[in-house]
Enzyme design. Structure first.
Site, mmCIF file in Angstrom:
data_model
loop_
_atom_site.group_PDB
_atom_site.id
_atom_site.type_symbol
_atom_site.label_atom_id
_atom_site.label_comp_id
_atom_site.label_asym_id
_atom_site.label_seq_id
_atom_site.Cartn_x
_atom_site.Cartn_y
_atom_site.Cartn_z
ATOM 1 N N HIS A 325 0.821 -1.218 0.000
ATOM 2 C CA HIS A 325 0.000 0.000 0.000
ATOM 3 C C HIS A 325 0.850 1.263 0.000
ATOM 4 O O HIS A 325 0.368 2.353 0.304
ATOM 5 C CB HIS A 325 -0.895 0.020 1.238
ATOM 6 C CG HIS A 325 -1.866 -1.110 1.328
ATOM 7 N ND1 HIS A 325 -3.166 -1.011 0.913
ATOM 8 C CD2 HIS A 325 -1.702 -2.381 1.750
ATOM 9 C CE1 HIS A 325 -3.772 -2.161 1.127
ATOM 10 N NE2 HIS A 325 -2.904 -3.012 1.617
ATOM 11 N N LYS A 517 -8.058 13.663 5.626
ATOM 12 C CA LYS A 517 -7.177 12.490 5.492
ATOM 13 C C LYS A 517 -6.027 12.663 6.479
ATOM 14 O O LYS A 517 -5.879 13.719 7.072
ATOM 15 C CB LYS A 517 -6.631 12.364 4.053
ATOM 16 C CG LYS A 517 -5.995 13.639 3.520
ATOM 17 C CD LYS A 517 -5.669 13.508 2.022
ATOM 18 C CE LYS A 517 -6.910 13.622 1.155
ATOM 19 N NZ LYS A 517 -6.736 12.953 -0.148
ATOM 20 N N ARG A 518 -5.216 11.630 6.672
ATOM 21 C CA ARG A 518 -4.070 11.764 7.584
ATOM 22 C C ARG A 518 -3.227 12.938 7.126
ATOM 23 O O ARG A 518 -3.092 13.215 5.932
ATOM 24 C CB ARG A 518 -3.252 10.466 7.575
ATOM 25 C CG ARG A 518 -3.900 9.309 8.303
ATOM 26 C CD ARG A 518 -4.086 9.602 9.765
ATOM 27 N NE ARG A 518 -2.816 9.736 10.475
ATOM 28 C CZ ARG A 518 -2.308 8.789 11.289
ATOM 29 N NH1 ARG A 518 -2.962 7.639 11.463
ATOM 30 N NH2 ARG A 518 -1.172 8.956 11.924
ATOM 31 N N LYS A 523 0.723 14.564 1.179
ATOM 32 C CA LYS A 523 -0.707 14.805 0.891
ATOM 33 C C LYS A 523 -0.968 16.313 0.755
ATOM 34 O O LYS A 523 -2.032 16.747 0.349
ATOM 35 C CB LYS A 523 -1.558 14.167 1.982
ATOM 36 C CG LYS A 523 -1.506 12.629 2.002
ATOM 37 C CD LYS A 523 -2.282 12.076 3.182
ATOM 38 C CE LYS A 523 -2.161 10.558 3.290
ATOM 39 N NZ LYS A 523 -2.982 9.813 2.322
ATOM 40 N N THR A 628 -8.426 6.517 -1.170
ATOM 41 C CA THR A 628 -9.784 5.959 -1.171
ATOM 42 C C THR A 628 -10.803 7.018 -0.759
ATOM 43 O O THR A 628 -11.971 6.932 -1.089
ATOM 44 C CB THR A 628 -9.853 4.760 -0.193
ATOM 45 O OG1 THR A 628 -9.207 5.133 1.025
ATOM 46 C CG2 THR A 628 -9.190 3.532 -0.771
ATOM 47 N N LYS A 632 -15.023 7.967 -1.978
ATOM 48 C CA LYS A 632 -16.203 8.188 -1.126
ATOM 49 C C LYS A 632 -16.877 9.511 -1.512
ATOM 50 O O LYS A 632 -18.099 9.590 -1.631
ATOM 51 C CB LYS A 632 -15.768 8.202 0.350
ATOM 52 C CG LYS A 632 -15.192 6.890 0.835
ATOM 53 C CD LYS A 632 -14.313 7.034 2.065
ATOM 54 C CE LYS A 632 -13.567 5.729 2.360
ATOM 55 N NZ LYS A 632 -12.499 5.892 3.380
HETATM 56 C C1 LIG Z 1 4.623 0.551 9.805
HETATM 57 C C2 LIG Z 1 3.911 1.866 9.743
HETATM 58 C C3 LIG Z 1 2.925 1.900 8.620
HETATM 59 C C4 LIG Z 1 1.573 1.760 8.916
HETATM 60 C C5 LIG Z 1 0.653 1.819 7.896
HETATM 61 C C6 LIG Z 1 1.116 2.017 6.620
HETATM 62 C C7 LIG Z 1 0.077 2.028 5.577
HETATM 63 C C8 LIG Z 1 0.492 1.227 4.432
HETATM 64 C C9 LIG Z 1 -0.158 3.369 5.124
HETATM 65 C C10 LIG Z 1 -1.450 3.438 4.362
HETATM 66 O O1 LIG Z 1 -2.485 3.485 4.952
HETATM 67 N N1 LIG Z 1 -1.322 3.497 3.032
HETATM 68 C C11 LIG Z 1 -2.449 3.888 2.260
HETATM 69 O O2 LIG Z 1 -3.160 2.700 1.888
HETATM 70 C C12 LIG Z 1 -4.353 3.038 1.190
HETATM 71 C C13 LIG Z 1 -5.126 1.750 0.927
HETATM 72 O O3 LIG Z 1 -4.506 1.003 -0.049
HETATM 73 C C14 LIG Z 1 -4.057 3.811 -0.096
HETATM 74 O O4 LIG Z 1 -5.257 4.171 -0.702
HETATM 75 C C15 LIG Z 1 -3.208 5.043 0.191
HETATM 76 O O5 LIG Z 1 -2.798 5.637 -1.007
HETATM 77 C C16 LIG Z 1 -1.989 4.655 1.018
HETATM 78 O O6 LIG Z 1 -1.261 5.809 1.440
HETATM 79 C C17 LIG Z 1 2.457 2.162 6.296
HETATM 80 C C18 LIG Z 1 3.382 2.102 7.328
#
Ligand SMILES: CCc1ccc([C@H](C)CC(=O)N[C@@H]2O[C@H](CO)[C@@H](O)[C@H](O)[C@H]2O)cc1
Length: 781
Positions: A325, A517-518, A523, A628, A632
């Site tokens: 992701h 969003k975060r 972003k 995503t 929405k």
């Molecule tokens: C280990 C720390 C950590 C935790 C969560 C993440 C996630 C992968 C971050 C995340 O939420 N990525 C997002 O995933 C969405 C679902 O696929 C995408 O739509 C977003 O573009 C992406 O930033 C990375 C690193």
């Protein structure tokens, strides 16, 4: 057979009233004659739970009978949000419950507000798998979600003087009616200790003598499908102290018994490969976070099932698939071998063995190309020797997928280039999606019934392609009028929420412009804020007469910053000081308002999205794997102002670029722009607004210095300066369109009509067909 089972729980209003009161009296233990909104919520939820459990049982009895190939979806995060409204809508009995509550003197919406969010995740990835669980259930797939039952949810964001503070989320303090504790489903999970070699029946096997054991106890969360009897299971594990393992027995080598005790563990493997039939399970790892499952399955097969390595590897590498992701190499997880070796010594051994065999195979394929060998190695040598979890996942999994078309291109060309060149057949993309049940039917009931009215059916809720049917009505003045009314009502609800939160009165005639969003530099919430400062500055320097031509805006920003992410926290503070200035400037009045919505989560999104006119998705091209939130907003007829990044590129194909406001450098242009570095000159308007911040126009001069420094020529990695001019043009285009309501509504209806492709139903059908090889298994009514 099933007809008889249904007889038990009736769903007419009177039966529901009785069930709610029974639970208030006997489960919540409050008098049925006097209870408050929260107790009504508890009573109501337990009565809904009964109906979920019934369907859960019937579904799993049917799965047992049919024994279909199953999917186990492993994720460390599930951002479920609230369950009540979604459950009664998927069960098809919302109206009956609303009526039953009314009879008891309660308002459904008021009672539903009592529920806290289950916020067991960070952002996109976490919410995505919640939407995917809803689609897996609704499409009748035999699937289980597996995750962790965290004691605390994602931190609560408290804003104090414009600064983000974090507070624990005690989400379990008031109980959780949506889970069932399975005290009998528990496993000892081992940690630390040493690995001994033992000879048994002529075989040398590795025996892991753990230093500590924790008991994992299962909590099951029924996930109801919409318009089907199927309800699947989200099993979340909680860690409990365990006295299971008396070290004594280990020390005396009495491990045979210990292994026997562990019989239960073997069931895991039993379902894995029933002798010669094709593999009965698919295991999906959601990013690298659960990828240790690969080493664990190998451990069970080799150490406990005593399969030889190659047989075990053959099974493991066929059942696992991996979704990534992220596009940022630095976000790829690496675990220091010291830590892993200490915590899970046997797993580290197994990973070393996997890497040794992989390196041998690779050498035979690419020869002595040491740079490439060391780049592809699962073990990263260097200062901190560590395990590259993404490399382990790619080496093991049969399929590796990105979450949008653009994302896959970036994986092929940059992130996993070496692996793609070695195994091109492993790499796919599965464009993300969101569930129209929660994001339209639950959160925007007015729009939902309007769509059903004009399509003449509700079946779009299960068959989202039907949404395209709105296109033929796009110019119908009645539809346009009703569409506008629905948006107005949702904007009024959002305006009320904003006033309650911040005391700020916003005009419903203004364009509600939203970015939620975060908070992250890529972003570019900062670009949004600098654009707002520019707009403010322009209005201030305008002749009063010209101000009549200004399109009034209510700018809404929301999102959490990771607690240790300083720059992101400064962006939140800047948003507040700019809002302070603008919202209290009498010259501006209703022409411009800026509101930061605190503690953004799933429930806040359900309120904000239906009331939005425009949503912003400003990621520097090539940085958002998919996104995503945009999907929405699209489903709710909100127009997108965005860069051509992630899934936006596919949204453009479905909805048409002329129904969106696009700007900025393209994905393939960014690397060259980075090359240019300091020679890239930012436009004057950009330098002016940055100067205003740097000079303390909004105060906190020193505090914002480091933030402004990130924008200096040559340091502006996320290209805010380079994209600023085209960003302002896109904003101006949005203004021009907003004052042409016909045009705006036209684009809004076409946005919803073109959003079908971005339903998580589509995503799941793709995974089921091309990755998991699972078929629907619909429990007969
Ligand atoms: C280990 C720390 C950590 C935790 C969560 C993440 C996630 C992968 C971050 C995340 O939420 N990525 C997002 O995933 C969405 C679902 O696929 C995408 O739509 C977003 O573009 C992406 O930033 C990375 C690193």
């Amino acid at each position: 057979m099933f007809g008889f089972m249904d007889a038990f729980l009736k769903n007419d209003s009177f039966s529901l009233q009785k069930d709610i009161l029974d639970h208030v009296e006997y489960t919540v233990a409050r008098s049925r004659f006097i209870f408050d909104d929260f107790e009504a919520y508890q009573g109501l939820s337990y009565s809904v739970r009964d109906r979920l459990i019934e369907r859960w049982h019937d579904t799993h009895r049917y799965f047992k009978k049919k024994d279909p190939k199953r999917l186990y979806f492993l994720s460390l995060e599930f951002l479920m949000g609230r369950s009540l409204s979604n459950s009664v809508i998927n069960l098809g009995i919302r109206d009956q419950y609303a009526d039953a509550l009314n009879q008891l003197g309660f308002e459904f919406e008021v009672v539903a507000e009592q529920e806290g969010d289950a916020a067991l995740g960070n952002g996109g990835l976490a919410r995505l798998c919640a939407c995917q669980m809803d689609s897996l259930a609704t499409l009748d797939y035999p699937a289980w979600g597996y995750g962790l039952r965290y004691q605390y949810g994602l931190f609560r964001q408290i804003i104090l003087d414009g600064f983000q503070l974090e507070e624990p989320d005690y989400w379990l303090n008031f109980g959780n009616p949506w889970e069932i504790e399975r005290v009998h489903v528990s496993y000892p999970v081992k940690f630390y200790g040493t690995v001994e070699e033992e000879g048994i029946q002529g075989q040398t096997i590795k025996v892991w003598i753990p230093g500590e054991t924790v008991e994992a106890v299962a909590y099951d969360n029924p996930i109801p499908g919409y318009g089907t009897r199927n309800a699947i299971n989200l099993r979340l594990w909680a860690a409990k102290p365990s006295d299971q393992y008396d070290m004594e027995s280990y020390n005396t080598g009495d491990y045979i018994n210990a292994i026997m005790d562990r019989q239960k563990a073997e069931t895991i493997s039993n379902v894995l490969y029933p002798d010669d039939r094709s593999y009965q399970v698919a295991l999906q790892i959601n990013d690298t976070h659960p990828s240790l499952a690969i080493a664990e399955v190998m451990r069970v097969l080799v150490d406990e099932e005593h399969l030889d390595w190659s047989r075990a590897w053959d099974i493991t590498s066929r059942v696992f698939s991996f979704t990534t992701h992220t596009v940022h190499a630095e976000a790829l997880e690496k675990i220091p071998v010291d830590l892993l070796g200490n915590l899970l010594p046997r797993h580290l051994q197994i990973i070393y063995e996997i890497n040794y065999k992989f390196m041998e195979e690779l050498k035979s394929m690419i020869g002595q190309d040491y740079d490439r060998l060391s780049r592809m190695s699962i073990v990263e040598e260097g200062a901190v020797k560590s395990i590259r979890m993404a490399n382990l996942s790619i080496v093991c999994c049969q399929i590796v997928n990105g979450v949008s078309k653009v994302h896959l291109d970036l994986l092929k060309e940059r992130v996993f280039k070496d692996f793609y060149e070695l195994w091109p057949q492993k790499f796919q993309y599965k464009t993300n999606g969101v569930t129209q049940r929660r994001w339209v039917v639950v959160s925007n009931p007015n729009l939902s019934s309007l769509i059903s009215k004009w399509l003449g059916t509700e079946s779009w809720i299960r068959n989202v392609d039907l949404l395209a049917g709105l296109r033929q009505h796009v110019s119908d003045p009645d539809l346009q009028r009703e569409w506008k009314m629905v948006k107005k009502v949702n904007k009024a609800r959002l305006a009320e929420y904003i006033e309650t939160l911040s005391g700020i009165k916003v005009s419903l005639d203004a364009m509600f412009d939203v970015q939620i969003k975060r908070i992250h530099e890529y972003k570019r919430q900062l670009l949004n804020i600098l654009g707002i400062i520019h707009r403010y500055d322009c209005i201030k320097n305008m002749e009063t007469s010209d101000r009549r031509k200004v399109v009034p805006r209510v700018c809404i920003i929301g999102g959490k910053a990771a607690p240790g992410y300083d720059i992101a926290k400064k962006i939140i503070k800047l948003c507040h000081v700019v809002a302070e200035k603008i919202n209290n400037d009498a010259d501006i009045g209703d022409l411009l308002k800026l509101v930061f919505i605190p503690d953004y989560n799933v429930s806040v999104a359900e309120l904000v999205i239906p009331g939005s006119d425009l949503s912003q998705h400003l990621s520097t091209a090539g940085h958002e794997a998919s996104g995503t939130g945009s999907m929405k907003f699209l489903m709710n007829g909100c127009l997108l102002l965005a860069t051509a990044d992630g899934a936006i590129v596919e949204i453009m194909e479905e909805v048409g670029a002329d129904n969106m406001f696009l700007f900025g450098a393209k994905v393939n242009e960014v690397p060259a722009l980075h090359e240019k570095g300091a020679s890239l000159k930012a436009p004057l308007q950009f330098l002016r607004v940055v100067r205003m911040v740097r000079d303390g126009y909004f105060g906190f001069k020193d505090y914002f210095k480091s933030l402004c420094d990130t924008l200096e020529d040559g340091k502006d990695f996320y290209l805010l300066g380079y994209d600023f001019a085209s960003y302002l043009e896109a904003q101006a285009a949005a203004d021009r369109t907003f004052v042409d309501p016909e045009k705006w509504i036209h684009m809004s209806i076409l946005s919803t009509a073109g959003s079908g492709k971005f339903s998580s139903d589509k995503t799941i059908e793709e995974y089921a067909k091309h990755t998991w090889g699972i078929e629907p298994c619909k429990c007969p009514f």
